[in-house]
Enzyme design. Sequence first.
Site, PDB file in Angstrom:
ATOM      1  N   PRO A  23       0.838  -1.207   0.000  1.00 22.95           N
ATOM      2  CA  PRO A  23       0.000   0.000   0.000  1.00 22.95           C
ATOM      3  C   PRO A  23       0.869   1.252   0.000  1.00 22.95           C
ATOM      4  O   PRO A  23       1.812   1.351   0.778  1.00 22.95           O
ATOM      5  CB  PRO A  23      -0.792  -0.116   1.307  1.00 22.95           C
ATOM      6  CG  PRO A  23      -0.624  -1.527   1.761  1.00 22.95           C
ATOM      7  CD  PRO A  23       0.679  -1.998   1.225  1.00 22.95           C
ATOM      8  N   TYR A 182       0.387   4.547  13.193  1.00 25.93           N
ATOM      9  CA  TYR A 182      -1.039   4.848  13.104  1.00 25.93           C
ATOM     10  C   TYR A 182      -1.794   4.196  14.262  1.00 25.93           C
ATOM     11  O   TYR A 182      -1.183   3.593  15.152  1.00 25.93           O
ATOM     12  CB  TYR A 182      -1.567   4.460  11.727  1.00 25.93           C
ATOM     13  CG  TYR A 182      -0.882   5.269  10.639  1.00 25.93           C
ATOM     14  CD1 TYR A 182      -0.903   6.666  10.684  1.00 25.93           C
ATOM     15  CD2 TYR A 182      -0.169   4.657   9.613  1.00 25.93           C
ATOM     16  CE1 TYR A 182      -0.250   7.428   9.718  1.00 25.93           C
ATOM     17  CE2 TYR A 182       0.490   5.412   8.646  1.00 25.93           C
ATOM     18  CZ  TYR A 182       0.441   6.795   8.701  1.00 25.93           C
ATOM     19  OH  TYR A 182       1.093   7.549   7.771  1.00 25.93           O
ATOM     20  N   LEU A 301      13.803  -0.879   0.972  1.00 28.09           N
ATOM     21  CA  LEU A 301      15.014  -0.741   0.158  1.00 28.09           C
ATOM     22  C   LEU A 301      15.413  -2.055  -0.503  1.00 28.09           C
ATOM     23  O   LEU A 301      16.590  -2.404  -0.567  1.00 28.09           O
ATOM     24  CB  LEU A 301      16.158  -0.161   0.980  1.00 28.09           C
ATOM     25  CG  LEU A 301      16.049   1.336   1.304  1.00 28.09           C
ATOM     26  CD1 LEU A 301      17.241   1.805   2.116  1.00 28.09           C
ATOM     27  CD2 LEU A 301      15.933   2.163   0.024  1.00 28.09           C
ATOM     28  N   GLY A 323       7.951  -1.235  -3.318  1.00 33.49           N
ATOM     29  CA  GLY A 323       7.092  -0.067  -3.229  1.00 33.49           C
ATOM     30  C   GLY A 323       7.583   1.095  -4.072  1.00 33.49           C
ATOM     31  O   GLY A 323       7.216   1.248  -5.236  1.00 33.49           O
ATOM     32  N   ARG A 324       8.439   1.908  -3.506  1.00 33.04           N
ATOM     33  CA  ARG A 324       8.928   3.078  -4.241  1.00 33.04           C
ATOM     34  C   ARG A 324       9.661   2.664  -5.503  1.00 33.04           C
ATOM     35  O   ARG A 324       9.613   3.366  -6.518  1.00 33.04           O
ATOM     36  CB  ARG A 324       9.840   3.910  -3.332  1.00 33.04           C
ATOM     37  CG  ARG A 324       9.117   4.437  -2.106  1.00 33.04           C
ATOM     38  CD  ARG A 324      10.021   5.215  -1.177  1.00 33.04           C
ATOM     39  NE  ARG A 324       9.328   5.469   0.086  1.00 33.04           N
ATOM     40  CZ  ARG A 324       9.805   6.219   1.065  1.00 33.04           C
ATOM     41  NH1 ARG A 324      10.984   6.811   0.926  1.00 33.04           N
ATOM     42  NH2 ARG A 324       9.124   6.395   2.169  1.00 33.04           N
TER      43      ARG A 324
END
Length: 364
Positions: A23, A182, A301, A323-324
């Site tokens: 996500p 969160y 990473l 992800g990134r």
Amino acid sequence: MSFLFSPAALGQISLKNRIIVPPMCQYSAIDGMPTAWHHSHYMNLALSGASLVIVEASAVTPAGRITYKDLGIWNDEQATALKNMLADIRQFADARLGIQIAHAGRKASTDLPWLGGQSLSKQEQNGWETVSASNLPFGHSHPPRELSKQEIHDIQQQFVDAAKRAEYAGFDVIEIHAAHGYLLHQFLSPIANQRQDEYGGNFKNRSRLLIDVFRAVRDAVNPNIAVGVRISATDWVSGGWGVPESIELTEQLKELGCDYIHVSSGGLSSEQQIPISPNYQVPLAQAIHEHTMMPVIAVGLITEPNQAEAIIATGQADFVSIGRGILFNPRWPWHAAAQLGQNISVAPQYLRSAPYQYKKLFSA
């Protein structure tokens, strides 16, 4: 045969490889509703070759949004819009689709990241009152209001209702967000949770809300839907949540029928000291996996195909989240397949993009 491209399963959900898109918030919704950006973004990711794409943190209540432009799943209109988006994607892509359901707690009510991401008070435009386990702020943000026990029960039900909407929308996987500082993470960590009732104090009490939420969600949705939890395995702060507690929590979740743990870290305290380097979170996933045998997803990473291959081949994790790296290179799995000499199916419209030496590896 590549370990990275070997088939596997999350619960009853079969996956064609071990590459997962985690996500990643897009901050592009309107009143919690997906927009044209989301349709384009998730279609693109679903065509990437990853076996599972998990839709960004979707708030179970308006007050649980990180920003005023977060995606939501607190009403039926949002669920119907997500259902339509998934139907469009599935016309062209065979990736499995999941969603993360979330409440930001004291990290809610912030401005958009590219506008500075500062905390917004309820008196400011696009701001609202935040809530948490205790009235302790995150860094220099506005202090939250401590939740009452009735409000905690209400939030538990909001997670259940969100999960039911996710099932209606047609998601294969539901991920409960208990990481990155969160709300559910705020209850877990003694740094953010200083309650004196049954939701604070010892490990059992601090983990009570997450355990109750998971149990209720698992009971509420079809057993064919995979239900997992994302955690921060450590706060990277002395006296905070750590790996031993993450292992104990995972053991309890496993007994309740949890299908996987998505292992991240940090996000709870501005005092965190994270030793960032390639694979820096993989040992956390490995420790949880070795002690519990729970399927784990490693993230952080992981950027190179051989790096991801080694993580799976050596049993450090069952899956890797890209992800990134996949935002930067939305065809990362294609390049990984080519580098590792593995076959991968791609949309027929894109078949002609394969370089000559890799054409035999690409099929519709």
